[in-house]
Design a protein around this motif. Sequence first.
Motif, PDB file in Angstrom:
ATOM      1  N   TYR A 143     -23.135  -4.094  19.303  1.00 48.42           N
ATOM      2  CA  TYR A 143     -24.105  -5.304  19.287  1.00 48.42           C
ATOM      3  C   TYR A 143     -25.050  -5.114  19.553  1.00 48.42           C
ATOM      4  O   TYR A 143     -25.166  -4.627  20.282  1.00 48.42           O
ATOM      5  CB  TYR A 143     -23.386  -6.640  20.043  1.00 48.42           C
ATOM      6  CG  TYR A 143     -23.612  -8.278  20.262  1.00 48.42           C
ATOM      7  CD1 TYR A 143     -22.437  -8.956  19.690  1.00 48.42           C
ATOM      8  CD2 TYR A 143     -24.672  -8.416  19.345  1.00 48.42           C
ATOM      9  CE1 TYR A 143     -22.427 -10.024  18.879  1.00 48.42           C
ATOM     10  CE2 TYR A 143     -24.881  -9.915  18.799  1.00 48.42           C
ATOM     11  CZ  TYR A 143     -23.554 -10.503  18.989  1.00 48.42           C
ATOM     12  OH  TYR A 143     -24.092 -12.234  18.788  1.00 48.42           O
ATOM     13  N   LEU A 144     -25.973  -5.515  18.100  1.00 54.21           N
ATOM     14  CA  LEU A 144     -27.539  -4.944  18.013  1.00 54.21           C
ATOM     15  C   LEU A 144     -28.470  -6.226  18.055  1.00 54.21           C
ATOM     16  O   LEU A 144     -28.173  -7.173  17.144  1.00 54.21           O
ATOM     17  CB  LEU A 144     -27.467  -4.053  17.226  1.00 54.21           C
ATOM     18  CG  LEU A 144     -27.471  -2.484  17.528  1.00 54.21           C
ATOM     19  CD1 LEU A 144     -26.052  -2.294  17.305  1.00 54.21           C
ATOM     20  CD2 LEU A 144     -27.819  -1.135  15.995  1.00 54.21           C
ATOM     21  N   LEU A 145     -29.229  -5.635  19.297  1.00 48.81           N
ATOM     22  CA  LEU A 145     -30.331  -6.564  19.077  1.00 48.81           C
ATOM     23  C   LEU A 145     -31.941  -5.999  17.642  1.00 48.81           C
ATOM     24  O   LEU A 145     -32.344  -4.876  18.965  1.00 48.81           O
ATOM     25  CB  LEU A 145     -31.216  -7.332  20.309  1.00 48.81           C
ATOM     26  CG  LEU A 145     -32.316  -8.224  20.183  1.00 48.81           C
ATOM     27  CD1 LEU A 145     -32.243  -9.756  19.443  1.00 48.81           C
ATOM     28  CD2 LEU A 145     -32.221  -8.546  21.685  1.00 48.81           C
ATOM     29  N   LYS A 178     -32.729  -3.932  21.739  1.00 43.54           N
ATOM     30  CA  LYS A 178     -30.908  -3.348  22.850  1.00 43.54           C
ATOM     31  C   LYS A 178     -30.529  -3.487  21.778  1.00 43.54           C
ATOM     32  O   LYS A 178     -29.710  -4.155  20.456  1.00 43.54           O
ATOM     33  CB  LYS A 178     -30.886  -4.606  23.178  1.00 43.54           C
ATOM     34  CG  LYS A 178     -32.291  -4.798  24.479  1.00 43.54           C
ATOM     35  CD  LYS A 178     -31.783  -6.245  24.765  1.00 43.54           C
ATOM     36  CE  LYS A 178     -33.342  -6.437  25.940  1.00 43.54           C
ATOM     37  NZ  LYS A 178     -32.744  -7.821  26.964  1.00 43.54           N
ATOM     38  N   ILE A 179     -29.199  -2.750  22.784  1.00 47.80           N
ATOM     39  CA  ILE A 179     -27.857  -1.806  22.166  1.00 47.80           C
ATOM     40  C   ILE A 179     -26.980  -2.360  23.485  1.00 47.80           C
ATOM     41  O   ILE A 179     -27.249  -2.047  24.683  1.00 47.80           O
ATOM     42  CB  ILE A 179     -27.316  -0.924  21.629  1.00 47.80           C
ATOM     43  CG1 ILE A 179     -28.607  -0.289  20.079  1.00 47.80           C
ATOM     44  CG2 ILE A 179     -25.940  -0.619  21.614  1.00 47.80           C
ATOM     45  CD1 ILE A 179     -28.671   0.491  20.355  1.00 47.80           C
ATOM     46  N   TYR A 180     -25.714  -2.729  22.734  1.00 45.41           N
ATOM     47  CA  TYR A 180     -24.242  -3.410  23.516  1.00 45.41           C
ATOM     48  C   TYR A 180     -23.450  -2.670  22.937  1.00 45.41           C
ATOM     49  O   TYR A 180     -23.179  -3.493  22.234  1.00 45.41           O
ATOM     50  CB  TYR A 180     -25.252  -4.896  24.040  1.00 45.41           C
ATOM     51  CG  TYR A 180     -26.043  -5.698  24.170  1.00 45.41           C
ATOM     52  CD1 TYR A 180     -26.316  -6.208  25.972  1.00 45.41           C
ATOM     53  CD2 TYR A 180     -27.158  -6.602  23.132  1.00 45.41           C
ATOM     54  CE1 TYR A 180     -26.645  -5.962  26.414  1.00 45.41           C
ATOM     55  CE2 TYR A 180     -27.873  -6.838  24.085  1.00 45.41           C
ATOM     56  CZ  TYR A 180     -28.363  -6.946  25.451  1.00 45.41           C
ATOM     57  OH  TYR A 180     -29.141  -7.405  26.021  1.00 45.41           O
ATOM     58  N   GLY A 223     -34.920 -10.288  15.474  1.00 42.96           N
ATOM     59  CA  GLY A 223     -34.861 -10.979  15.646  1.00 42.96           C
ATOM     60  C   GLY A 223     -33.160 -11.811  15.064  1.00 42.96           C
ATOM     61  O   GLY A 223     -32.466 -11.904  16.034  1.00 42.96           O
ATOM     62  N   ARG A 224     -33.039 -10.632  14.011  1.00 43.65           N
ATOM     63  CA  ARG A 224     -31.558 -10.563  13.895  1.00 43.65           C
ATOM     64  C   ARG A 224     -30.737 -10.025  14.684  1.00 43.65           C
ATOM     65  O   ARG A 224     -31.265  -8.880  15.787  1.00 43.65           O
ATOM     66  CB  ARG A 224     -31.334  -9.341  12.540  1.00 43.65           C
ATOM     67  CG  ARG A 224     -31.951 -10.625  11.378  1.00 43.65           C
ATOM     68  CD  ARG A 224     -31.212  -9.569  10.126  1.00 43.65           C
ATOM     69  NE  ARG A 224     -32.365  -8.113   9.899  1.00 43.65           N
ATOM     70  CZ  ARG A 224     -31.342  -7.215   9.313  1.00 43.65           C
ATOM     71  NH1 ARG A 224     -31.121  -7.246   8.680  1.00 43.65           N
ATOM     72  NH2 ARG A 224     -32.382  -5.953   9.914  1.00 43.65           N
ATOM     73  N   GLN A 251     -29.258 -16.169  21.357  1.00 43.57           N
ATOM     74  CA  GLN A 251     -29.796 -15.580  20.622  1.00 43.57           C
ATOM     75  C   GLN A 251     -29.886 -14.487  21.804  1.00 43.57           C
ATOM     76  O   GLN A 251     -30.752 -14.795  23.375  1.00 43.57           O
ATOM     77  CB  GLN A 251     -31.254 -15.639  20.043  1.00 43.57           C
ATOM     78  CG  GLN A 251     -30.629 -16.639  19.057  1.00 43.57           C
ATOM     79  CD  GLN A 251     -29.896 -16.217  17.555  1.00 43.57           C
ATOM     80  OE1 GLN A 251     -30.077 -15.008  17.892  1.00 43.57           O
ATOM     81  NE2 GLN A 251     -29.210 -17.361  17.783  1.00 43.57           N
ATOM     82  N   LEU A 252     -29.432 -12.803  22.048  1.00 46.99           N
ATOM     83  CA  LEU A 252     -29.239 -12.233  22.790  1.00 46.99           C
ATOM     84  C   LEU A 252     -30.884 -11.657  23.277  1.00 46.99           C
ATOM     85  O   LEU A 252     -31.124 -12.230  25.038  1.00 46.99           O
ATOM     86  CB  LEU A 252     -28.502 -11.433  21.730  1.00 46.99           C
ATOM     87  CG  LEU A 252     -27.321 -10.747  22.264  1.00 46.99           C
ATOM     88  CD1 LEU A 252     -27.151  -9.590  21.619  1.00 46.99           C
ATOM     89  CD2 LEU A 252     -27.083 -10.958  23.678  1.00 46.99           C
ATOM     90  N   GLY A 253     -31.796 -12.776  22.379  1.00 50.15           N
ATOM     91  CA  GLY A 253     -33.346 -12.013  22.825  1.00 50.15           C
ATOM     92  C   GLY A 253     -33.371 -13.371  24.385  1.00 50.15           C
ATOM     93  O   GLY A 253     -34.503 -13.319  24.560  1.00 50.15           O
ATOM     94  N   ASP A 254     -33.274 -14.056  24.032  1.00 51.59           N
ATOM     95  CA  ASP A 254     -33.386 -15.156  24.947  1.00 51.59           C
ATOM     96  C   ASP A 254     -32.482 -16.021  25.581  1.00 51.59           C
ATOM     97  O   ASP A 254     -32.009 -16.521  26.629  1.00 51.59           O
ATOM     98  CB  ASP A 254     -33.674 -16.744  24.068  1.00 51.59           C
ATOM     99  CG  ASP A 254     -34.552 -16.716  22.759  1.00 51.59           C
ATOM    100  OD1 ASP A 254     -35.588 -16.243  22.844  1.00 51.59           O
ATOM    101  OD2 ASP A 254     -34.506 -17.103  22.106  1.00 51.59           O
TER     102      ASP A 254
END
Length: 162
Positions: free
Chosen positions: A100-102, A141-143, A106-107, A41-44
């Motif tokens: 790619y968005l967080l 966050k946005i990537y 959490g999605r 997961q991006l958040g982790d």
Amino acid sequence: METDPGRNSEDRYPIRMGINSVERIFKKYEVDLPVYEGNVQLGDLEQAQVAYTLKGDIYRRGDFFIALKDERMLPLWDKGDLVLLKYEDQGELIVGDRYYLLLGDGREIIGGLTKLADLIVITPENPQYGRLELKRSEVLKIYKVMEGLKREEAIREREKNM
């Protein structure tokens, strides 16, 4: 008949000459880009293990690779393929680019930015997935998606660098 001085071979300089040689410029951007595979997961990311690294160079500028978790990007990229992500500020988004968005819940979503106003509208490549309209406050966050790499190609590149 006059000749163009820029075309005279005596006026040309070798590429390797001087402090700004191609070799030095290229090495400046050669870094190991972490690759996160599986259901990371991006958040982790701080706690996630890096699976391996791929070379980044003057053409491959980004922060890290992550494996796609679903089929939102079909037919372009499939589940398990890698995408190179670079952190973006919300103020620098460009309609038409892929992101790619967080999200705060959490999605994680990926797709093309099709509208930017009070809402951020993301449209996946795969028409089976509907477009999403998000409030800016929902996005943590946005990537920016810099490039995609088919899984088989990533494996070949990894083996080449070993």
